[in-house]
Design an enzyme around this catalytic site. Structure first.
Site, short mmCIF file in Angstrom:
data_model
loop_
_atom_site.label_atom_id
_atom_site.label_comp_id
_atom_site.label_asym_id
_atom_site.label_seq_id
_atom_site.Cartn_x
_atom_site.Cartn_y
_atom_site.Cartn_z
N SER A 277 0.81 -1.18 0.11
CA SER A 277 -0.02 0.09 -0.09
C SER A 277 0.94 1.13 -0.08
O SER A 277 1.95 1.12 0.39
CB SER A 277 -1.16 0.06 1.26
N LYS A 278 0.24 2.22 -0.51
CA LYS A 278 0.73 3.62 -0.54
C LYS A 278 1.20 4.14 0.80
O LYS A 278 1.83 4.71 1.27
CB LYS A 278 0.07 4.59 -1.38
N ARG A 279 0.25 3.98 1.80
CA ARG A 279 0.21 4.44 3.10
C ARG A 279 1.46 3.93 3.65
O ARG A 279 1.86 4.62 4.64
CB ARG A 279 -1.25 3.52 3.98
N GLY A 281 4.13 3.16 2.58
CA GLY A 281 5.28 3.69 1.71
C GLY A 281 5.80 2.76 0.85
O GLY A 281 6.95 2.67 0.31
#
Ligand code: GLU
Length: 509
Positions: A277-279, A281
């Protein structure tokens, strides 16, 4: 409300038939994560394998999530991965437009058609009333209050211009659908809410726009992330309500990653597998490129995260795009993908780099070499040749070759090396012998340098390494270098090489 049936007929007439049609339908969030890329790849491969059409549709109805330039990121990524689309925003096509915000007028018409067919209804409930329902029971579904309004009540509210949404009327019974990856799934309709199809501002919800567009674009295979699996019964009911053919569903599991998690209580670290996930990183496609991985290696590896070839090629690891197109089958998509691993990514990348022609490798390596080697006379192709067999990610390159530009201020202790039987003393002796021999070389070729060093080892009756070691250390000023003494001396050129050997000798004296 008068419906223009002729318009609906015209829309139907535009739909292409008789070919496989798939679409990649990203929302412009400004970030193409690995899971998205994999969905795009599978969508593309299904279409190309069948000789069908691959379509790009931008799902931008949720303006809150919209990010500037996000469509550019998507197009750039697809272009860089070789995912050419036959129809899409900039190329057009028979069922244009391909951007949802440009299709807004359609959704209201289809929502009204669905009311006419008895599968949807207007809901005038106020925000306050809906909030109250939720307050009483956070899990409460809409209580169908407005389903029971009489036609007179509805007409009166419309005449008074009361705002309304349009909701799907979920029928009684059960809904069964087949997903190509997850198999047959049956849900009790009582568990499904009368979801909003059209909001009070006339804009569609994602779930509604998606079905309308997939139908109107003639999509035969709906390929998307498994987070949409639970909404699929509602999509199915919409297709049925309109009397439309249900597409083949291909839901793809999430791409996972091995990660570490710190226990908040004990402070201990342990390994977990979680969704990329982007969250957290985790890298996007463009991040992976910035980390020095090349596109064909990323495409190859990401495709294998959740798809495996069968038969004769079951063991094959490396695939070009045409090979993927030939081999890809929906049956090979797995419910449980392997987790993305940086080590595996490096393995694929280094293999791709090694298998390039020297010219191809020089072309991709040059910008990285040039980050640290600024000398315009440096032979980039020759430096690249040293790197090709030993590079995992291109970003390692600048640090590996920085010594060509400037001799580092190194420690004389580097000359002492057990394995080559080199000591400070032996190194000094070697350099004393080599410097005049190098000065005498008229034509500074790889062969001349090589032969001089080997002949010296023979003369002195010692191992080659004992000669090579001090020369390489003095030439590079580093213990670890790509390439050996001969290549490094040649790349430096005669004058610079001799200057460095003399510096080494001075240090040893
Ligand atoms: N727009 C959705 C997303 O970006 C795609 C859903 C679909 O492919 O149906 O997640």
């Amino acid at each position: 409300m008068e419906l223009d049936y002729h318009w609906f007929e015209e829309m139907e007439a535009r739909i292409p038939h008789g070919e496989v049609r798939t679409r990649f339908a990203p929302s412009p969030t400004g970030y193409m994560h690995v899971g998205n890329l994999r969905t795009a790849l599978y969508t593309y491969l299904i279409a190309r394998h069948a000789g069908g059409k691959f379509i790009l549709r931008i799902e931008d109805t949720d303006q809150k999530r919209k990010v500037e330039d996000a469509v550019e990121v998507i197009k750039r990524t697809m272009d860089s991965c070789g995912l050419d689309y036959d129809e899409g925003p900039d190329v057009g096509g028979p069922v244009a437009p391909y951007v949802q915000t440009e299709r807004m007028s359609y959704y209201k018409k289809y929502a009204e058609l669905l009311i006419e067919k008895g599968h949807a209804y207007r809901c005038f409930c106020s925000e306050d009333r809906l909030a109250q329902l939720h307050e009483d029971d956070p899990n409460a579904k809409y209580d169908r209050h407005c389903l029971h309004l009489t036609q007179e009540e509805i007409d009166a509210k419309l005449a008074a211009a009361e705002p309304y949404v349009i909701r799907q009327k979920i029928p009684e019974g059960t809904t069964t659908f087949v997903d190509s990856v997850y198999g047959e799934i049956t849900v009790d309709n009582a568990d499904l809410e009368d979801q909003i199809l059209l909001k009070s501002d006339g804009l569609p919800t994602y779930n509604f726009a998606n079905v309308i567009d997939d139908h109107l674009m003639g999509i035969t295979h709906v390929v998307r992330g498994s987070e949409y699996l639970s909404s699929s019964p509602k999509y199915n009911l919409l297709y049925e309500a309109f009397g439309w053919e249900i597409p083949t569903y291909v839901h793809c599991s999430s791409v996972m990653i091995d990660a570490k998690e710190v226990d908040e209580v004990t402070g201990e670290e342990h390994n977990i597998v979680r969704k990329m996930s982007k969250r957290h990183g985790d890298p996007s496609y463009e991040d992976l490129m910035k980390m020095g991985f090349i596109s064909p290696a990323i495409v190859n590896y990401v495709t294998l995260l959740g798809w495996s070839p069968k038969g004769d090629i079951a063991e094959q690891e490396f695939f070009t795009m045409p090979e993927l197109i030939a081999a890809f089958d929906i049956g090979g998509i797995s419910k449980s993908p392997s987790a993305f691993s940086m080590d595996k990514m490096k393995y694929f990348n280094s293999s791709y780099l090694r298998n390039m022609t020297p010219e191809e490798f020089t072309a991709v390596a040059e910008p990285y070499i040039r980050q640290s080697v600024k000398n315009p006379n440096a032979n980039v192709a020759e430096i690249a040749a040293l790197l090709q067999q030993r590079t995992e990610a291109l970003t390692e390159i600048p640090e590996k070759v920085d010594f060509f530009d400037a001799l580092p201020d190194y420690d004389v202790a580097l000359f002492t090396h057990k394995k080559s039987k080199s000591s400070a003393e032996s190194s000094r002796d070697m350099l004393n012998v080599i410097i005049p021999k190098f000065e005498a070389i008229a034509d500074w070729t790889v062969d001349a340098i090589h032969d001089t060093l080997i002949a010296t080892a023979e003369e002195l009756e010692c191992k080659n390494a004992k000669v090579m070691w001090p020369v390489r250390i003095a030439a590079a000023g580093k213990a670890v270098t790509p390439g050996g003494a001969v290549e490094i001396c040649h790349i430096l050129g005669k004058d610079e090489c001799l200057r460095r050997l003399r510096v080494g000798l001075e240090k040893l004296n």
